[in-house]
Design an enzyme around this catalytic site. Structure first.
Site, short mmCIF file in Angstrom:
data_model
loop_
_atom_site.label_atom_id
_atom_site.label_comp_id
_atom_site.label_asym_id
_atom_site.label_seq_id
_atom_site.Cartn_x
_atom_site.Cartn_y
_atom_site.Cartn_z
N SER A 217 44.58 34.43 54.88
CA SER A 217 45.03 33.90 53.59
C SER A 217 46.20 34.72 53.04
CB SER A 217 43.84 33.99 52.62
OG SER A 217 44.24 33.65 51.31
N CYS A 342 34.60 34.81 44.01
CA CYS A 342 34.13 33.42 43.95
C CYS A 342 32.70 33.33 43.43
CB CYS A 342 34.16 32.79 45.33
SG CYS A 342 35.54 33.29 46.30
C1 LIG Z 1 36.48 36.90 53.68
C2 LIG Z 1 37.08 35.78 52.89
N1 LIG Z 1 37.14 34.56 53.41
C3 LIG Z 1 37.68 33.53 52.75
C4 LIG Z 1 38.19 33.69 51.47
C5 LIG Z 1 38.79 32.50 50.77
O1 LIG Z 1 40.20 32.63 50.76
P1 LIG Z 1 41.13 31.67 49.92
O2 LIG Z 1 41.08 32.17 48.52
O3 LIG Z 1 42.49 31.82 50.55
O4 LIG Z 1 40.62 30.29 50.07
C6 LIG Z 1 38.13 34.94 50.88
C7 LIG Z 1 38.59 35.12 49.49
O5 LIG Z 1 37.87 35.62 48.64
C8 LIG Z 1 37.58 36.02 51.60
O6 LIG Z 1 37.51 37.25 51.08
#
Ligand SMILES: Cc1ncc(COP(=O)(O)O)c(C=O)c1O
Length: 406
Positions: A217, A342
């Protein structure tokens, strides 16, 4: 002192050089890369440049990169796209049993929920591997979980809450050994890793890691929000999950986010150059951890101290609740978090901390602090002092409340 930002695992600032690269693509070079006129071709060149920058970092071919809206989408595409293609394949090759997915008990919600959806809707059978007290998956458990119908293994590279690092290259090797036991390429076990929290600090060479699918990301690596990518090894059977135009090799429909993609490519390039900052961040992290463990009684580090991302500090404190700590620190000008951005705001105990074997009441007491490239020793010293004050204050309040009730 100015505000202190210790929440770089939630998101980072956009590096000024990254922003400078992006700016022309908002209002001067705004063509659609799918248009054949020169405005479009100028944008297409920028998208291709970013694709090459990403491919360089991952040691793959440019056409193995699919740009997405972020790691959430990349993870959904990897997992659901693979299962979709699996069922299409089965229709042609006569149905057998449900595919079996191996994952860990503490993946990010976007991986966990995608896999749970497939499980609940009867499309997949799932094994959730334990991660033990240190927050690390065991190779033996992977080996013991592989079955004849195992189709996909998805294990994150670095956990977003407690920062523990998983043995991705070793898992990849085991899975590859299993590849050779099958003559039919459709029976190959695929290996996906969510490398979102790893890019700044760890080698993401897909050949060394032996992965078939890798997600990352932009906004965790000093790039923009709303953009990410999925690496898909050539020949990996995955189907698109969003229908529409033919962008991204027909794998991801929707007009390209050109400024975002330009920013992502440049941020990836800069992440390689910034590797010389890693030792400094490790020193700050170790200093913080040691000082807090020594000076705040009833403090405990969550997850392995050694197999840990350079920027992750995650504590729990007896008799001090995590959300209250975050709010109290915020009042002192310090940005921290209880875990993943999140899931904060929910009252559910963290599934990551539960996976370490902690009791639900212990899971509410955790605090994540994630320094970044710009964090200074002075800021760390100030954060430790404030943390000591805040923990004491909250404990005093909870002590007096308890006294009143007794
Ligand atoms: C390990 C991990 N995977 C996926 C994500 C999701 O990323 P994005 O915000 O780009 O959707 C995050 C973000 O918190 C993350 O830390």
């Amino acid at each position: 002192m100015n505000n202190i930002y210790l929440d770089n695992a939630a998101t980072t600032s956009v590096d000024p050089e990254v922003l400078k690269e992006m700016l022309p693509y908002f209002s001067k070079k705004y063509g659609n890369p799918m248009s054949i006129h020169s405005f479009g071709q100028e944008s297409l060149e920028a998208v291709d440049r970013a694709r090459n920058q990403a491919a360089d970092f991952l040691n793959c071919k440019p056409d193995e990169i699919i740009f997405t809206s972020g790691a959430t989408e990349s993870n959904n595409l990897a997992i659901k796209g693979f299962i979709k293609s699996y069922y299409f394949g089965l229709k042609k090759n006569s149905p057998k049993e449900n595919p079996h997915i191996i994952t860990s008990a503490f993946e990010h919600h976007c991986v966990m929920e995608s896999i749970k959806f497939l499980e609940k809707s009867g499309q997949a059978e799932v094994t959730y591997l334990p991660v033990y007290k240190d927050g690390v998956v065991r190779i033996e458990d992977i080996k013991n979980s592989i079955k004849p119908n195992t189709a996909l293994v998805s294990i994150m590279y670095v956990n977003n809450e407690i920062g523990t690092v998983q043995p991705i290259a070793e898992i990849g090797e085991i899975i590859r050994e299993h590849h050779s036991q099958f003559s039919n390429p459709k029976s190959k076990i695929l290996f996906h890793t969510d490398a979102t929290q790893a890019v700044n600090y760890f080698d993401c060479d897909v050949e060394k890691l032996n992965v078939d699918l890798l997600s990352l990301s932009g906004h965790k690596i000093y790039g923009p929000k709303g953009v990410g990518l999925l690496y898909v090894r050539k020949g990996t059977p995955i189907s698109r999950i969003q229908d529409g135009g033919e962008q991204e090799f027909k794998m991801r429909s929707g007009t390209h986010n050109v400024p975002g993609i330009v920013g992502l490519g440049f941020a990836i390039k800069k992440a390689q150059d910034a590797k010389n900052k890693i030792q400094e961040i490790i020193n700050l992290r170790n200093y913080f951890i040691e000082k807090v463990l020594k000076e705040i009684p009833g403090s405990h580090l969550n997850g392995s101290k050694e197999k840990r991302s350079p920027n992750n500090i995650n504590f729990r404190f007896d008799n001090a609740e995590g959300e209250s700590l975050v709010l109290a620190l915020d009042q002192e000008g310090i940005a921290a978090s209880t875990g993943s951005a999140c899931s904060s705001g929910t009252l559910e105990p963290s599934h990551v901390l539960l996976a370490l074997g902690l009791k639900p009441e212990q899971c509410h007491g955790s605090l994540r602090l994630t320094p970044g490239r710009e964090t200074t020793r002075k800021e760390i010293d100030c954060a430790i002092d404030k943390l000591k004050e805040v923990v004491k204050r909250l404990r005093d309040i909870s002590g007096s409340v308890l006294e009143e009730f007794n």
